[in-house]
Design an enzyme around this catalytic site. Structure first.
Site, PDB file in Angstrom:
ATOM      1  N   LEU A 180       5.774 -59.655  10.682  1.00 15.83           N
ATOM      2  CA  LEU A 180       4.955 -58.765  11.488  1.00 15.83           C
ATOM      3  C   LEU A 180       5.826 -57.686  12.125  1.00 15.83           C
ATOM      4  O   LEU A 180       6.921 -57.975  12.580  1.00 15.83           O
ATOM      5  CB  LEU A 180       4.241 -59.571  12.593  1.00 15.83           C
ATOM      6  N   LEU A 230      -0.567 -58.114  21.005  1.00 16.99           N
ATOM      7  CA  LEU A 230      -0.445 -59.122  19.961  1.00 16.99           C
ATOM      8  C   LEU A 230       0.960 -59.205  19.381  1.00 16.99           C
ATOM      9  O   LEU A 230       1.506 -58.205  18.896  1.00 16.99           O
ATOM     10  CB  LEU A 230      -1.454 -58.837  18.849  1.00 16.99           C
ATOM     11  N   ASP A 231       1.553 -60.406  19.427  1.00 19.48           N
ATOM     12  CA  ASP A 231       2.855 -60.692  18.832  1.00 19.48           C
ATOM     13  C   ASP A 231       3.941 -59.742  19.306  1.00 19.48           C
ATOM     14  O   ASP A 231       4.844 -59.367  18.538  1.00 19.48           O
ATOM     15  CB  ASP A 231       2.770 -60.665  17.300  1.00 19.48           C
ATOM     16  N   ALA A 232       3.878 -59.324  20.561  1.00 19.14           N
ATOM     17  CA  ALA A 232       4.861 -58.369  21.074  1.00 19.14           C
ATOM     18  C   ALA A 232       5.487 -58.839  22.385  1.00 19.14           C
ATOM     19  O   ALA A 232       6.131 -58.048  23.081  1.00 19.14           O
ATOM     20  CB  ALA A 232       4.206 -56.999  21.269  1.00 19.14           C
TER      21      ALA A 232
END
Length: 303
Positions: free
Chosen positions: A214, A245-247
């Site tokens: 990602l 998200l995913d950070a």
């Protein structure tokens, strides 16, 4: 087989003895200035406390100081309560943020899952070995796939429906977390996007694992996408959950080299290994107070 079982039991007991020693963990951050280490060490020495471990980091760009201390209080000439209370005078003079944790302890942890079970199995195995001081209060799944694993481990499993109304489902999850007085939430390949209100409520207390493709390989079947692009490295990232998200701040990352002869199934296998290792280390660092969240990053003092 008998020898292996005995060896495992003995190793587990030895690890648990190490984890259960009495003392305190002190985690601290403050503006950098001369003499910080000496002042902190002098305070401990004044009351006969022994510094078993002293990790520090100075960020020169931000003029910031970070530290994590493990303190043996067996010879302390005052109570632990008085020692912690007395530190406030020094802490305030340093303009510091600090946190004490008593040893031994076990952090109440809930694990959220969907279908994939390799990360869940890793957590259960390492918890049983005593490698990380967690008490798994329950396993919560939006599918039934992992129920048998929970039951074999003697851990309560809760199925939460997420298809019809996800908001109701997340409210039900939150109710379980509150009832169980959970201190850490682990998303062990939980394939649902956490709502913003839950990210904020459990800020710094919710950990996720994902493949580190990602955002280059988003959507379905990232390993197939990676294979088709001929990647040379694959990996996994363990991070704190935020509304982006995913950070969130990264705790741990693991990578594996990919060669031309590796198939998609090989990439999946290598990826699983990365995910298991990164998540296990990330949980261990968190529950041992080895992480300090600093904005978008995490300062980590590995063991």
């Amino acid at each position: 087989m008998i020898t292996s079982r005995v060896s495992l039991d003995l190793f587990s007991k030895l690890v648990q003895v190490v984890e259960m020693r009495e003392g305190l963990i002190l985690k601290l951050s403050c503006p950098d200035k001369p003499g910080l280490v000496s002042r902190i060490a002098s305070y401990a020495s004044e009351y006969q406390a022994n510094l078993v471990e002293f990790n520090q980091f100075t960020d020169r760009e931000r003029d910031a100081f970070y530290a994590r201390l493990e303190i043996d209080t067996s010879n302390l000439d005052i109570s632990q309560d008085d020692f912690m209370a007395g530190f406030s005078v020094l802490g305030k003079s340093l303009d510091a943020d600090w946190h004490f944790r008593r040893l031994p302890y076990r952090m109440r942890t809930a694990v959220l899952v969907t279908r994939t079970d390799h990360c869940l199995n890793e957590i259960i195995w390492r918890a049983q070995l005593g490698e990380m001081p967690v008490e798994i209060t329950s396993i919560i799944g939006n599918r039934e796939d992992c129920r048998v694993i929970a039951e074999k481990a003697g851990i309560p499993f809760h199925f939460i429906e997420m298809k019809e109304n996800k908001e109701v489902g997340f409210q039900d999850v939150d109710s379980l977390l509150e009832e169980q007085e959970v201190q850490l939430v682990v998303l062990a390949r939980f394939m649902q996007i956490m709502p913003e209100w839950m990210c904020e409520k459990y800020q710094g207390k919710m950990i996720n694992i994902h493949h580190s493709f990602l955002p280059a390989f988003i959507g379905a079947n990232p390993y197939r996408q990676a294979y088709e692009r001929g990647v040379k490295l694959i990996g996994a990232t363990c991070h704190y959950v935020t509304s982006e998200l995913d950070a969130g701040p990264i705790i741990e990352q693991q990578v594996e080299r990919v060669h031309h002869h590796h198939s998609v199934h090989d990439l999946v296998r290598l990826g699983r290994d990365c995910e298991r290792s990164a998540l296990a280390k990330g949980i261990r660092y968190h529950v041992q107070d080895r992480t300090i969240i600093d904005g978008h990053r995490a300062i980590v003092f590995p063991d």
